[in-house]
Design a protein around this motif. Structure first.
Motif, PDB file in Angstrom:
ATOM      1  N   SER A 105       0.600  -1.275  -0.108  1.00 31.91           N
ATOM      2  CA  SER A 105      -0.124   0.359  -0.132  1.00 31.91           C
ATOM      3  C   SER A 105       0.370   0.935   0.514  1.00 31.91           C
ATOM      4  CB  SER A 105      -1.123   0.168   1.509  1.00 31.91           C
ATOM      5  OG  SER A 105      -0.136  -0.003   2.912  1.00 31.91           O
ATOM      6  N   SER A 106       0.642   1.930  -0.189  1.00 33.10           N
ATOM      7  CA  SER A 106       1.172   3.731  -0.433  1.00 33.10           C
ATOM      8  C   SER A 106       1.177   4.397   0.763  1.00 33.10           C
ATOM      9  CB  SER A 106       0.210   4.611  -1.024  1.00 33.10           C
ATOM     10  OG  SER A 106      -1.106   5.122  -0.631  1.00 33.10           O
ATOM     11  N   GLY A 107       0.324   4.323   1.608  1.00 36.03           N
ATOM     12  CA  GLY A 107       0.592   4.716   2.633  1.00 36.03           C
ATOM     13  C   GLY A 107       0.628   3.890   4.252  1.00 36.03           C
ATOM     14  N   PRO A 108       1.334   3.878   5.315  1.00 39.44           N
ATOM     15  CA  PRO A 108       1.983   2.927   6.223  1.00 39.44           C
ATOM     16  C   PRO A 108       0.052   2.468   7.055  1.00 39.44           C
ATOM     17  CG  PRO A 108       2.231   5.215   7.638  1.00 39.44           C
ATOM     18  CD  PRO A 108       1.342   5.040   5.814  1.00 39.44           C
ATOM     19  N   GLY A 109      -0.800   3.074   7.074  1.00 38.86           N
ATOM     20  CA  GLY A 109      -1.754   2.039   7.648  1.00 38.86           C
ATOM     21  C   GLY A 109      -1.763   0.408   8.186  1.00 38.86           C
ATOM     22  N   PRO A 110      -2.053  -0.222   6.508  1.00 36.61           N
ATOM     23  CA  PRO A 110      -2.403  -1.109   6.487  1.00 36.61           C
ATOM     24  C   PRO A 110      -1.957  -1.966   6.933  1.00 36.61           C
ATOM     25  CG  PRO A 110      -2.790   0.159   4.297  1.00 36.61           C
ATOM     26  CD  PRO A 110      -2.268   0.596   5.306  1.00 36.61           C
ATOM     27  N   LEU A 111      -0.328  -1.476   6.745  1.00 34.89           N
ATOM     28  CA  LEU A 111       0.790  -2.309   7.886  1.00 34.89           C
ATOM     29  C   LEU A 111       0.933  -2.256   9.146  1.00 34.89           C
ATOM     30  CD1 LEU A 111       3.682  -3.853   7.265  1.00 34.89           C
ATOM     31  CD2 LEU A 111       4.544  -2.039   7.402  1.00 34.89           C
ATOM     32  N   ILE A 112       0.177  -1.016   9.654  1.00 36.17           N
ATOM     33  CA  ILE A 112       0.268  -0.634  10.728  1.00 36.17           C
ATOM     34  C   ILE A 112      -1.220  -1.085  11.765  1.00 36.17           C
ATOM     35  CG2 ILE A 112      -0.355   1.245  12.913  1.00 36.17           C
ATOM     36  CD1 ILE A 112       1.527   3.337  11.236  1.00 36.17           C
ATOM     37  N   VAL A 113      -2.323  -1.749  10.726  1.00 38.46           N
ATOM     38  CA  VAL A 113      -3.591  -2.178  11.121  1.00 38.46           C
ATOM     39  C   VAL A 113      -3.038  -3.321  11.700  1.00 38.46           C
ATOM     40  CG1 VAL A 113      -5.786  -2.879  11.041  1.00 38.46           C
ATOM     41  CG2 VAL A 113      -5.337  -0.295  10.754  1.00 38.46           C
ATOM     42  N   THR A 114      -2.226  -4.154   9.914  1.00 40.59           N
ATOM     43  CA  THR A 114      -1.973  -5.760  10.387  1.00 40.59           C
ATOM     44  C   THR A 114      -1.499  -5.900  11.676  1.00 40.59           C
ATOM     45  OG1 THR A 114      -2.021  -5.443   7.435  1.00 40.59           O
ATOM     46  CG2 THR A 114      -0.761  -7.693   8.400  1.00 40.59           C
TER      47      THR A 114
END
Length: 431
Positions: free
Chosen positions: A250-259
């Motif tokens: 993903s372009s931003g860190p959001g999905p990785l943080i949520v995962t």
């Protein structure tokens, strides 16, 4: 045609407006004071966790409750449902904090120093755990809560004495510019093993506290523990790796943080469901995440900042709220706390020293290892919180375990500075 009546559903009512307002006020006040006292602690060269824990102590029965009990009872009323709101957020914070600890483990470094680190770790765990178990057996019956098996109580005291705190150790070594020295690396690696063994022992003792000290339930708990670890390595790790790689695109860190947050929370839920304790499940989940290559770890920095700066201080402050220093303000209780502290420090220091000597270290290097591993920090505070939640600690013993965690964290840099000065060139950085 006859139409069947709709099935009635019973939904819980939303949080009452007054309860929500009070919860937000409590969280805001605790965080503000934790920030101020944490920064003040740093100014005096102390770990920030000292000030953050002190925030709860100041607002709790020890200080404000004694000076202005009406104010404390208004801000923190003795209402279980209201207290559970604050505790729920604090528990999320401690679960994510432990998960980040597991995530930060350098498995490559562990493999490179595994032989000397195992010797140091074994000495640094077995001696204080053994000393703690013996101490727990010899303590007067008045400090063992009613209905608690003496065996479980003694084992828990052993765990509280045997743990080390990687966050405090790493911060101490960084401040002293020892992270990249041979002994500094050995302290960190042995501390990782101590941490892992500590969470493992805590999960076993927690299961025994729930099921009792009987061969069948204990063997079942050990089987669940082994199954949990195997499932984490063989089943969860490939799935987590796939999820992390997808989120990393993903372009931003959001999905990785949520995962990552979801993996840690689900691991904690699995650990709690198996009666192995949520923090152990979170630690294993963090190790699983950290062992997965192929994603940009720097994108998780916002999560780390949120946990370290907001959620962890809130947890520490709520722990302080449950402490009443008046429980230690009598001769027998204070003497017992002094004995526990003396045995814990001597056994951890001595065990680390003995392990270092067996591993081939010189006198001063081995003393440095013992000094570094002696810090219990936030891990000791979490252990105390778990013991309180399981009903294994009286108020006086709860305050004693917290005192042990704080005192050893303050001692570690002082003693380590003294030993490393005398170690001289043997602490020179290695490549």
């Amino acid at each position: 045609m006859r139409i069947a009546p709709a099935v009635a559903t019973s939904l819980p009512p939303p949080i009452a407006a007054d309860s929500l307002w009070l919860f937000l006020l409590q969280a805001g006040v605790l965080l503000t004071l934790a920030l101020l006292l944490g920064r003040l602690a740093v100014r005096f060269g102390l770990p920030p966790l000292v000030g953050e824990l002190l925030a709860g102590i100041v607002l709790g029965p020890s200080v404000l409750g004694a000076a202005a009990p009406s104010v404390t009872s208004w801000l923190f009323p003795p209402d279980a449902q209201q207290a559970h709101l604050l505790d729920s957020v604090a528990q999320v914070g401690v679960v994510l904090l432990v998960g980040l600890t597991g995530f930060s483990l350098d498995l490559g470094q562990l493999r490179r120093q595994i032989k000397p680190a195992i010797g140091v770790s074994v000495g640094g765990v077995l001696v204080p755990v053994g000393g703690g178990v013996l101490t727990g057996y010899l303590m007067p019956a008045s400090v063992v809560p009613a209905g608690v098996d003496r065996v479980v109580f003694a084992l828990f005291v052993g765990v509280a004495m045997g743990v080390s705190a990687i966050p405090v150790i790493a911060k101490t070594l960084t401040d002293m510019d020892l992270v990249h020295t041979r002994v500094g690396r050995l302290i960190l690696t042995a501390g990782v093993f101590d941490d892992a063994i500590g969470w493992l022992l805590l999960s076993i003792v927690s299961a025994m506290a729930v099921t009792g000290v009987h061969p069948g339930p204990v063997l079942l708990s050990l089987g669940q523990l082994a199954g949990f670890l195997l499932a984490a390595a063989l089943v969860a790790r490939p799935l987590v790796r796939l999820a992390l790689n997808r989120a990393n695109r993903s372009s931003g860190p959001g999905p990785l943080i949520v995962t990552v947050a979801a993996v840690v929370l689900l691991g904690a839920a699995a650990g709690q469901a198996l009666r192995l304790e949520a923090v152990f499940g979170a630690f294993v989940a963090g190790v699983v995440v950290g062992s997965c290559p192929g994603f940009d770890r720097t994108r998780l920095e916002p999560l780390r900042i949120m946990v370290i700066s907001v959620l962890a201080p809130l947890f520490l402050a709520t722990v302080g709220l449950r402490v009443n220093l008046a429980d230690l303000m009598n001769g027998p209780a204070l003497a017992l706390a002094g004995v526990v502290l003396l045995i814990a420090v001597a056994s951890k220091f001595g065990g680390g020293y003995a392990g270092g000597r067996v591993g081939g270290l010189g006198h001063w290097d081995a003393l440095s290892v013992g000094a570094g591993l002696n810090a219990r920090g936030v891990v000791g505070i979490i252990v105390a919180s778990v013991g309180r939640g399981l009903g294994l600690l009286t108020p006086g013993m709860y305050a004693t375990v917290l005192l042990l965690a704080i005192t050893t964290s303050l001692m570690a840099p002082v003693v380590l500075r003294w030993t490393t000065r005398r170690a001289g060139t043997r602490l020179a950085p290695v490549g």
